[in-house]
Design an enzyme around this catalytic site. Structure first.
Site, short mmCIF file in Angstrom:
data_model
loop_
_atom_site.label_atom_id
_atom_site.label_comp_id
_atom_site.label_asym_id
_atom_site.label_seq_id
_atom_site.Cartn_x
_atom_site.Cartn_y
_atom_site.Cartn_z
N ASP A 183 -5.32 -1.99 34.69
CA ASP A 183 -6.05 -3.17 34.43
C ASP A 183 -7.04 -3.30 35.26
OD1 ASP A 183 -5.51 -2.73 31.66
OD2 ASP A 183 -3.89 -4.78 31.54
N GLU A 210 -8.26 -2.84 38.05
CA GLU A 210 -9.33 -1.29 38.40
C GLU A 210 -10.27 -1.99 37.49
OE1 GLU A 210 -10.16 0.04 40.94
OE2 GLU A 210 -11.86 0.93 40.33
N ASP A 266 -10.83 -4.89 35.62
CA ASP A 266 -10.73 -6.12 35.84
C ASP A 266 -11.80 -6.35 37.64
OD1 ASP A 266 -9.40 -7.47 34.69
OD2 ASP A 266 -7.38 -7.82 35.75
N SER A 316 -17.35 -6.77 -3.94
CA SER A 316 -15.94 -6.75 -4.14
C SER A 316 -14.76 -5.75 -4.68
CB SER A 316 -15.18 -7.78 -4.06
OG SER A 316 -15.08 -7.83 -5.50
N LEU A 317 -14.56 -5.35 -4.63
CA LEU A 317 -13.26 -4.67 -4.84
C LEU A 317 -12.69 -5.41 -6.39
CD1 LEU A 317 -11.79 -2.71 -2.05
CD2 LEU A 317 -13.17 -1.74 -3.27
N GLU A 342 -7.95 4.14 2.54
CA GLU A 342 -8.00 3.62 4.01
C GLU A 342 -6.89 2.84 3.27
OE1 GLU A 342 -11.51 1.83 3.92
OE2 GLU A 342 -13.14 3.64 4.18
N LYS A 378 -5.93 -0.97 3.34
CA LYS A 378 -6.45 -2.61 2.73
C LYS A 378 -6.09 -3.48 3.39
CE LYS A 378 -9.02 -5.23 -0.65
NZ LYS A 378 -8.48 -6.17 -0.76
N ASP A 437 -6.19 -7.20 5.42
CA ASP A 437 -5.89 -8.65 4.76
C ASP A 437 -6.67 -9.70 5.81
OD1 ASP A 437 -5.68 -10.46 3.43
OD2 ASP A 437 -3.47 -10.79 3.39
N ARG A 456 -19.04 -12.80 4.42
CA ARG A 456 -19.27 -11.99 3.81
C ARG A 456 -20.01 -13.40 2.63
NH1 ARG A 456 -16.26 -11.92 -1.68
NH2 ARG A 456 -17.09 -10.36 -2.99
N GLU A 495 -13.51 -5.68 8.28
CA GLU A 495 -12.81 -7.05 8.15
C GLU A 495 -11.93 -7.15 9.56
OE1 GLU A 495 -12.42 -6.90 5.14
OE2 GLU A 495 -10.63 -8.16 4.89
N TYR A 546 -15.11 -0.46 7.88
CA TYR A 546 -14.96 0.61 6.71
C TYR A 546 -16.08 0.89 6.36
CZ TYR A 546 -14.66 -3.58 5.03
OH TYR A 546 -14.93 -5.36 4.28
N LYS A 557 -12.28 5.30 -2.43
CA LYS A 557 -13.24 5.85 -2.41
C LYS A 557 -13.77 6.41 -2.47
CE LYS A 557 -13.87 1.77 1.10
NZ LYS A 557 -14.41 1.23 1.92
N LYS A 571 -3.10 -2.58 -5.32
CA LYS A 571 -2.39 -3.69 -4.38
C LYS A 571 -1.46 -3.25 -4.19
CE LYS A 571 -4.01 -6.98 -3.35
NZ LYS A 571 -5.02 -8.65 -3.82
N CYS A 589 30.46 -30.96 8.04
CA CYS A 589 30.48 -29.24 8.09
C CYS A 589 30.54 -29.58 6.38
CB CYS A 589 31.53 -28.35 8.50
SG CYS A 589 31.46 -26.76 7.94
N CYS A 646 34.04 -27.24 5.91
CA CYS A 646 35.26 -27.48 6.13
C CYS A 646 35.31 -29.17 6.61
CB CYS A 646 35.85 -27.00 7.44
SG CYS A 646 34.79 -27.50 9.08
N CYS A 674 28.62 -26.22 12.90
CA CYS A 674 30.08 -27.07 12.61
C CYS A 674 30.84 -26.80 13.78
CB CYS A 674 30.59 -26.49 11.66
SG CYS A 674 32.79 -26.34 11.49
N CYS A 696 37.13 -23.89 9.95
CA CYS A 696 36.73 -24.08 8.84
C CYS A 696 35.83 -22.29 8.47
CB CYS A 696 35.15 -23.89 9.49
SG CYS A 696 33.64 -23.76 8.77
S1 IVH Z 1 -14.85 -1.08 0.77
C1 IVH Z 1 -18.25 -1.41 -1.60
N1 IVH Z 1 -12.58 -0.76 2.59
O1 IVH Z 1 -11.16 -6.35 0.34
C2 IVH Z 1 -16.39 -1.92 -1.24
N2 IVH Z 1 -12.78 -2.77 1.84
O2 IVH Z 1 -11.54 -6.76 -2.38
C3 IVH Z 1 -16.66 -2.92 -0.28
N3 IVH Z 1 -11.38 -4.76 2.54
O3 IVH Z 1 -14.54 -7.59 0.71
C4 IVH Z 1 -15.19 -3.31 0.87
N4 IVH Z 1 -10.50 -3.25 3.68
O4 IVH Z 1 -12.84 -7.98 2.56
C5 IVH Z 1 -13.43 -2.18 2.40
N5 IVH Z 1 -10.30 -0.26 3.96
C6 IVH Z 1 -11.59 -1.40 3.12
C7 IVH Z 1 -11.13 -2.72 3.14
C8 IVH Z 1 -11.62 -3.56 1.83
C9 IVH Z 1 -10.05 -4.52 2.66
C10 IVH Z 1 -11.73 -6.10 1.96
C11 IVH Z 1 -13.07 -6.52 2.55
C12 IVH Z 1 -13.65 -6.88 0.90
C13 IVH Z 1 -12.13 -7.28 -0.14
C14 IVH Z 1 -12.50 -6.00 -1.12
#
Ligand code: IVH
Length: 675
Positions: A35, A37, A39, A84-85, A115, A117, A119, A138, A175, A227, A292, A316, A410, A413, A428, A434
């Protein structure tokens, strides 16, 4: 000022080098230089840019922070919507998904890119000619907010792509999340500064990214996993999703860990199980996995419905947070006397199990969260961690609820509850009596450095307590050989040995006895000091707060625990019984300080002693009236040198101060009854 060509070259060189090391550090997680170096390179570049401001470009690695706050975010239209998914919650859902994919494509087998997912929050990053020009949330999938200034502060997002061969326009999707370690540290700071902690890493990430002042974002530990891609112009991407991600990594973008290509529904399910068991070890939260269809040509043939693609599904994990109602708040007494408030909940399925209780940690936590009976709360169960109440949904609070208060006595006791100043835990004070603390108190009492009852191990104590034969430590001295012989794994011979060991333990020292009582904060060293200072148990038991605090090393917290312990009638009763049953020690009349054998002498400790810790040695010397100093000077009377002594030893030799080794030190203690 004209910029000399060698300066221009050096600036370009530094940027290249810094970007490369950022890539090793953040994307590959394999730092190549220390680190310090790194810096130095950064400082050199900063200095040159200060000297020649005309050299500063927006993609220079020095330009991550410092942008001014904005009034409101602008909007960004997503040329290609951010979909979304669809969710799958069971193995059957995943098989259905795979079957539909096969049917639509008229194939029997499909490769999927699998992959985690993540959060966090979906973002889109736009690179033009390799330079980051825009970051957006998004939003509703069609329009998001312009958070360019904020994403620029995230170190894992490159300001410029690596290499030379990249698209003229590249929109990357990923993400943004907050690592768990960073989340915990951030919350500690929040609480220290009197701010509200964040409920979970996702909220913390969202709150940090959507800051109008990017300087705040810059201080938050955010990161990204990319992703996918959106708009791509002027480049032919590879034909598979998996390969596209590898290409993104070549360009310096951070892609998810644990990427795999799997086959059919069975491959997906095996991946799901593997990730589920890996989940707790990750430094970020994932709420499932995503499958996917790997081939982009097949993705195009499948297309999408409404807001989600037909070629992907999110499988999920069971939710880790759910809503439920608090039916009651109980207080549990742990085996060391700690009182923990516990919420009794309307049963709720969370984190894969039905939860009916959740810890509320301690009084401060309850007060901070203001959890009340009748409240609707968010309960969380992550991994194997005990379920906890995260927050109250205040909008759903029914009328007539009352704030919670810790009991003064307590629940197990009836002894006084003590919460020493500056401590979060209420305890306690009925340690010897006790029922909740029974087993621990007895095990400690019998342990080698306390009453030293040889042969009375943990398993035996468990049996004695569970069979109701021993309720407090005094009962040990009333056990007869026949009873002992009737215990599991005990013969007559071992019963006789144990009985003899119990008898033998009756002859002890005041210091050992005090330590054996298990008074909170009174360890061996403090017990030694107390015994030396007061000389008799009676004097100690009748000491008031001022008298206790006059003892070296006894502060307000220790004093409070000692006072509370002896205030409990039950504790005093047990002590009286112990003495009546024959527990005794040599009474050393307490001497005024100046008459103690080592009064006026200064000792210094160095090196490691094999028979005791340095704190114990110090306490024993102090109990004999000596002063214990941290450094050697002409005024030092004696240096105690254990193994591998340090420079104090050399200094003592130089000054001609007396040096004694461990055996002579032990002999000295023994001479004065401190062995
Ligand atoms: S792909 C068309 N890959 O999940 C495909 N989404 O429920 C669009 N997310 O809005 C998303 N990890 O925020 C994809 N490996 C991953 C993900 C991912 C998290 C989130 C993303 C998306 C939401 C959909």
């Amino acid at each position: 000022m004209k910029v000399p060509p060698e300066i221009q070259r050096r600036v370009a060189e530094l940027r290249e080098e810094i970007n490369t090391h950022n890539y090793y550090y953040y994307v590959l997680a394999e730092p190549r230089i220390p680190d310090a170096e790194f810096d130095r390179l950064m400082r050199e570049l900063q200095a040159l840019e200060r000297q020649y401001p005309q050299l500063v470009t927006p993609d220079s690695p020095t330009q991550r922070v410092g942008a001014a706050p904005v009034e409101a975010f602008g909007t960004v239209r997503h040329e290609i919507p951010m979909l979304s998914l669809e969710n799958a919650f069971s193995e059957a859902d995943v098989r259905d998904f795979h079957r539909r994919v096969c049917e639509r494509l008229s194939v029997n087998h499909v490769d999927y890119a699998a992959e985690p997912k993540l959060d966090g929050l979906a973002v889109s990053l736009r690179y033009e000619d390799g330079v980051l020009v825009q970051g957006a949330t998004r939003g509703d999938g069609y329009t998001g907010e312009d958070i360019t200034r904020n994403v620029r502060t995230i170190h894992t997002i490159p300001l410029r792509l690596r290499g030379r061969a990249y698209p003229r326009v590249l929109e990357v999707r990923g993400e943004v999340y907050m690592p768990l370690s960073g989340f915990r540290a951030l919350n500690r700071t929040q609480v220290e500064q009197g701010e509200k902690p964040f409920v979970n890493p996702r909220n913390a990430a969202a709150g940090s990214l959507r800051q109008l002042d990017p300087r705040i974002t810059a201080q938050r530990p955010l990161s990204i996993f990319c992703y996918g891609v959106g708009v791509v112009e002027g480049f032919r991407l590879p034909g598979r999703h998996y390969e596209v991600l590898l290409q993104l990594r070549e360009w310096g973008l951070r892609i998810p860990e644990h990427l795999e290509v799997v086959r059919d529904a069975e491959g997906c399910l095996a991946y799901y199980r593997a990730m589920a068991s890996r989940r707790d070890a990750l430094d970020y939260e994932i709420d499932g996995v995503v499958y996917k269809v790997d081939r982009l040509a097949l993705q195009a043939r499948l297309g999408h419905v409404a807001r989600a693609p037909r070629w992907a599904v999110a499988h999920k994990f069971p939710a880790q947070e759910e809503l439920t109602r608090v039916l009651d708040i109980d207080v549990q007494v742990g085996r060391t006397g700690a009182l923990t408030p516990v919420a009794r909940l309307e049963p709720v399925f969370v984190g894969g199990v039905t939860v009916t209780n959740a810890t509320l940690h301690n009084e401060d936590e309850i007060r901070r969260k203001d959890v009340r009976v009748g409240d609707t709360v968010i309960v969380r169960r992550a991994g194997d961690v005990i379920p906890e109440v995260v927050a109250v949904v205040k909008e759903r609070r029914p009328p007539g609820t009352r704030p919670f208060h810790m009991p003064k006595r307590c629940p197990a006791c009836g002894s006084e509850v003590v919460r020493a100043e500056g401590e979060a835990i209420a305890r306690c004070s009925g340690g010897l009596f006790c029922p909740a603390q029974r087993k621990e108190a007895i095990k400690h009492f019998a342990s080698r450095r306390a009453m030293d009852i040889e042969g009375l191990g943990d398993k035996l104590v468990d049996q004695l307590v569970e069979k109701g034969l021993v309720k407090d430590v005094a009962d040990l001295y009333e056990l007869d050989e026949a009873t002992l012989a009737g215990l599991e794994r005990m013969g007559e011979k071992s019963a006789a040995n144990l009985k003899a060991a119990i008898e033998k333990s009756k002859h002890t020292t005041l210091a050992r006895f005090l330590y054996a009582l298990g008074i909170r904060e009174v360890g061996e060293a403090t017990a030694q000091t107390l015994a030396g200072h007061f000389g008799t148990l009676e004097k100690l038991m009748s000491a008031d707060e001022a008298a206790l605090q006059a003892v070296p090393d006894v502060g307000p917290v220790v004093a409070a625990h000692i006072l509370a312990f002896f205030r409990q009638r039950h504790n005093r009763d047990v002590i009286r019984r112990l003495r009546r049953l024959g527990v005794h020690w040599e009474e050393a009349a307490s001497l005024p300080r100046e008459d103690l054998p080592l009064a006026g002498k200064t000792f210094v400790l160095t090196g490691t002693l094999s028979s005791m810790t340095r704190d114990e040695a110090k306490a024993r010397l102090q109990a004999l009236g000596a002063r214990v100093s941290g450094s050697v000077s002409r005024r030092t009377d004696c240096v105690v040198a254990g193994a591998d002594p340090g420079s104090k030893y050399d200094k003592a030799r130089e000054l001609g101060v007396e040096i004694i080794d461990e055996s002579r030190f032990l002999a000295l203690l023994a001479r004065h009854g401190q062995a």
